[in-house]
Design a protein around this motif. Structure first.
Motif, mmCIF file in Angstrom:
data_model
loop_
_atom_site.group_PDB
_atom_site.id
_atom_site.type_symbol
_atom_site.label_atom_id
_atom_site.label_comp_id
_atom_site.label_asym_id
_atom_site.label_seq_id
_atom_site.Cartn_x
_atom_site.Cartn_y
_atom_site.Cartn_z
ATOM 1 N N SER A 1 -12.181 -79.552 -0.108
ATOM 2 C CA SER A 1 -10.921 -79.834 -1.273
ATOM 3 C C SER A 1 -11.672 -80.207 -2.416
ATOM 4 O O SER A 1 -10.839 -79.933 -3.751
ATOM 5 C CB SER A 1 -10.363 -81.281 -0.676
ATOM 6 O OG SER A 1 -9.752 -80.702 0.690
ATOM 7 N N ILE A 2 -12.658 -80.881 -2.566
ATOM 8 C CA ILE A 2 -13.269 -81.130 -3.993
ATOM 9 C C ILE A 2 -13.630 -79.826 -4.679
ATOM 10 O O ILE A 2 -13.595 -79.624 -5.762
ATOM 11 C CB ILE A 2 -14.480 -82.022 -3.814
ATOM 12 C CG1 ILE A 2 -13.939 -83.568 -3.532
ATOM 13 C CG2 ILE A 2 -15.231 -82.150 -5.217
ATOM 14 C CD1 ILE A 2 -12.921 -84.068 -4.487
ATOM 15 N N LYS B 1 -10.592 -78.084 -6.008
ATOM 16 C CA LYS B 1 -10.020 -78.831 -7.010
ATOM 17 C C LYS B 1 -10.928 -78.557 -8.528
ATOM 18 O O LYS B 1 -10.172 -78.132 -9.447
ATOM 19 C CB LYS B 1 -10.200 -80.341 -6.886
ATOM 20 C CG LYS B 1 -9.415 -81.077 -7.976
ATOM 21 C CD LYS B 1 -9.541 -82.694 -7.378
ATOM 22 C CE LYS B 1 -8.775 -83.466 -8.374
ATOM 23 N NZ LYS B 1 -8.685 -84.879 -8.277
ATOM 24 N N TYR B 2 -12.290 -78.684 -8.330
ATOM 25 C CA TYR B 2 -13.046 -78.219 -9.563
ATOM 26 C C TYR B 2 -13.834 -77.095 -9.704
ATOM 27 O O TYR B 2 -14.518 -77.067 -10.624
ATOM 28 C CB TYR B 2 -14.217 -79.301 -9.546
ATOM 29 C CG TYR B 2 -13.412 -80.962 -9.424
ATOM 30 C CD1 TYR B 2 -12.925 -81.395 -10.795
ATOM 31 C CD2 TYR B 2 -13.388 -81.847 -8.583
ATOM 32 C CE1 TYR B 2 -12.417 -82.680 -10.887
ATOM 33 C CE2 TYR B 2 -12.758 -83.193 -8.640
ATOM 34 C CZ TYR B 2 -12.455 -83.607 -9.831
ATOM 35 O OH TYR B 2 -11.640 -84.947 -9.893
ATOM 36 N N THR C 1 -20.580 -82.049 -5.167
ATOM 37 C CA THR C 1 -19.238 -82.481 -4.874
ATOM 38 C C THR C 1 -19.023 -83.932 -4.436
ATOM 39 O O THR C 1 -17.911 -84.310 -4.664
ATOM 40 C CB THR C 1 -18.861 -81.707 -3.720
ATOM 41 O OG1 THR C 1 -19.883 -81.749 -2.282
ATOM 42 C CG2 THR C 1 -18.577 -80.082 -4.008
ATOM 43 N N TYR D 1 -16.663 -86.403 -6.520
ATOM 44 C CA TYR D 1 -15.614 -87.151 -5.595
ATOM 45 C C TYR D 1 -15.678 -88.704 -6.073
ATOM 46 O O TYR D 1 -14.807 -89.272 -6.177
ATOM 47 C CB TYR D 1 -15.756 -86.928 -4.319
ATOM 48 C CG TYR D 1 -15.174 -87.933 -3.251
ATOM 49 C CD1 TYR D 1 -13.739 -87.635 -2.909
ATOM 50 C CD2 TYR D 1 -15.451 -89.032 -2.656
ATOM 51 C CE1 TYR D 1 -12.821 -88.464 -2.209
ATOM 52 C CE2 TYR D 1 -14.769 -90.114 -2.024
ATOM 53 C CZ TYR D 1 -13.482 -89.661 -1.744
ATOM 54 O OH TYR D 1 -12.587 -90.497 -1.137
#
Length: 278
Positions: free
Chosen positions: A146-147, A150-151, A202, A206
């Motif tokens: 997910s991270i 996102k990035y 990551t 986070y």
């Protein structure tokens, strides 16, 4: 059952991980200094203990690769299934090492596929393995994935699909520091900082966000720009970076797992490593 060669590869990977844990002072990461701190002692002991729980799974990965003989979607699926089972075993033993398992799993399997290859060929074989999707992977995204989404960070799987560029950089940094006369501890710390200076970790994204990640990267570069940990200025910069990360509770765990990968490649036969760079 796995062969002696598979068990030897697995043990080499576990040794690389435990040697990474034993390295100190690692900025923001568990290391032997924690054994003197009541709050962190249990965490470090747990990580050292759970690292040993990786061995059966890594040996099974090596055996699967050796039996298959080439990178295939079926082998990738089998490695994924073994990895998830190993994660469960490690969780029962105390947890941790998820990123390191991904890194070491691909590299161990690749080393079994290319038993007489040099470290660069092993990294390339891991890249070919990682190119296949793990069809048995849970559909629910992990925190790391997910991270990454996102990035736009690669994450452990992205590193594998790229042929482990940060593992290769750490390996080169080890060789350069040793050639310059650094101690083994200093060479390994420089390798870790080399990874930290550019990796989109990551775990840091986070906990610290993009600005925090860039701050950590800049701190790692400051140590290297000062001449590395073998110099007085570099050692002072490392102490400052470590104090800052400890105070903020920022931990570059992704970098630690990739250093373990470099130490594993470094443990391959010297003749094979030299042949790959000739």
């Amino acid at each position: 059952m796995s062969s002696r060669e598979d068990e030897t590869l697995a043990q080499a990977a576990v040794t690389a991980l435990t040697e990474q844990l034993a390295l100190a002072p690692k900025p923001g990461l568990p290391d032997p200094r924690d054994l003197g701190a009541r709050v962190r002692c249990r965490d470090h002991d747990s990580l050292r203990w759970s690292a040993r729980a990786l061995a059966p799974g890594l040996a099974a990965m090596a055996a699967a690769a050796r039996r298959t003989g080439e990178p295939t979607p079926q082998l990738r699926a089998e490695l994924g299934a073994i990895g998830r089972s190993t994660e469960h075993s490690v969780g029962l033993a105390g947890g941790g090492h998820r990123g390191a398992l991904c890194v070491l799993g691909f590299l161990v399997a690749a080393a079994a596929l290319e038993p007489r290859a040099g470290w660069q060929d092993v990294a390339f074989a891991a890249k070919k393995l990682a190119a296949f999707n793990d069809k048995g992977a849970p559909r629910r995204p992990s925190r790391g994935s997910s991270i990454s989404a996102k990035y736009g960070a690669a994450g452990a799987r992205g590193e594998a699909r790229a042929g482990f560029p940060h593992v290769r950089r750490a390996f080169d940094a080890l060789a350069a520091a040793r050639s310059a006369g650094a101690t083994e501890t200093q060479a390994r710390l420089d390798a870790l900082l080399t990874v930290m200076s550019t990796l989109q970790d990551t775990e840091l994204l986070y906990t610290a966000g993009p600005l925090g990640l860039r701050q950590v990267q800049a701190g790692a570069r400051a140590v290297l720009d000062a001449g590395g940990t073998a110099t007085e200025a570099g050692a002072a910069a490392l102490t400052a970076l470590d104090a800052d990360l400890q105070a903020r509770a920022w931990s570059p765990r992704g970098s630690a797992g990739l250093l373990a990968g470099a130490l594993f490649l470094d443990s391959l036969p010297v003749g094979s490593r030299a042949a790959a760079t000739a």
